[in-house]
Write an enzyme that holds these catalytic residues in place. Structure first.
Site, PDB file in Angstrom:
ATOM      1  N   ASP A  19       0.883  -1.170   0.000  1.00 32.34           N
ATOM      2  CA  ASP A  19       0.000   0.000   0.000  1.00 32.34           C
ATOM      3  C   ASP A  19       0.920   1.218   0.000  1.00 32.34           C
ATOM      4  O   ASP A  19       1.402   1.634   1.057  1.00 32.34           O
ATOM      5  CB  ASP A  19      -0.901  -0.012   1.230  1.00 32.34           C
ATOM      6  N   GLU A  79      -1.134  -1.602  -4.871  1.00 32.52           N
ATOM      7  CA  GLU A  79      -2.343  -0.823  -5.140  1.00 32.52           C
ATOM      8  C   GLU A  79      -2.032   0.240  -6.181  1.00 32.52           C
ATOM      9  O   GLU A  79      -1.011   0.926  -6.111  1.00 32.52           O
ATOM     10  CB  GLU A  79      -2.855  -0.168  -3.858  1.00 32.52           C
ATOM     11  N   ASP A 151      -2.579   0.964   7.442  1.00 33.64           N
ATOM     12  CA  ASP A 151      -1.684   0.850   6.283  1.00 33.64           C
ATOM     13  C   ASP A 151      -1.234  -0.588   6.067  1.00 33.64           C
ATOM     14  O   ASP A 151      -1.176  -1.068   4.930  1.00 33.64           O
ATOM     15  CB  ASP A 151      -0.477   1.772   6.448  1.00 33.64           C
TER      16      ASP A 151
END
Length: 168
Positions: A19, A79, A151
């Site tokens: 991420d 991502e 996160d």
């Protein structure tokens, strides 16, 4: 230039989910074996805020590189950049993402991209799920005693999304 590792037995993969963020980059490592997933590790990379931006990107690169080497990762999933309302923030996010992708590529890993909507759909069953819902589902799916940071949970969700794609 290093080549990609040959495809492993599709039965077992050690997946790194990322991420990306310029302030905090989450990472999560899971093992996927014939449709079953298990937790390996997760955490965050927090570059020092007072450093020039280029140095923070290097810290992200070094952090992802270290995770890959310590955890024996076989594939990476990251991502995609979402459209932000602030163009400057979107550019910084894209650069942080690039540092993470290059770290994976330098280690010979294939890198797969997933949209935020696909990740939420794959973990929570709903493409508009909130962070708390994703965090809860990651905890449940991996049988964790407590929820990881947002996160780290987002990074684990990316890895889970990739694991789900392996067995469609």
């Amino acid at each position: 230039m290093r080549g990609l590792r040959p495809p492993a037995d599709r039965g077992m993969e050690r997946i790194l989910g990322i991420d990306p963020g310029s302030r905090i980059t989450g990472y999560g490592v899971i093992v996927s074996d014939r449709g079953r997933i298990g937790f390996v590790a997760c955490g965050t990379i927090k570059p020092l805020p007072g450093l020039p931006f280029a140095h923070r990107l290097n810290q992200i690169f070094d952090g992802i590189n270290e995770v890959i080497q310590l955890q024996g990762v076989t594939v990476a999933a990251i991502e995609d950049v979402f459209l932000a309302s602030n163009p400057r923030s979107a550019l910084k996010l894209g650069q942080a993402r690039g540092a993470a992708v290059v770290a994976a590529m330098q280690n010979g890993l294939a890198v797969y991209d997933y949209s935020p909507k696909a990740i939420k759909q794959g973990v929570a069953g709903y493409g508009q799920a909130g962070k708390a819902q994703v965090q809860h589902m990651v905890r449940v799916l991996l049988g964790l005693p407590a929820a990881p940071s947002t996160d780290a949970a987002d990074a684990l969700a990316v890895a889970i999304c990739h694991a789900n794609q392996l067995h469609l």
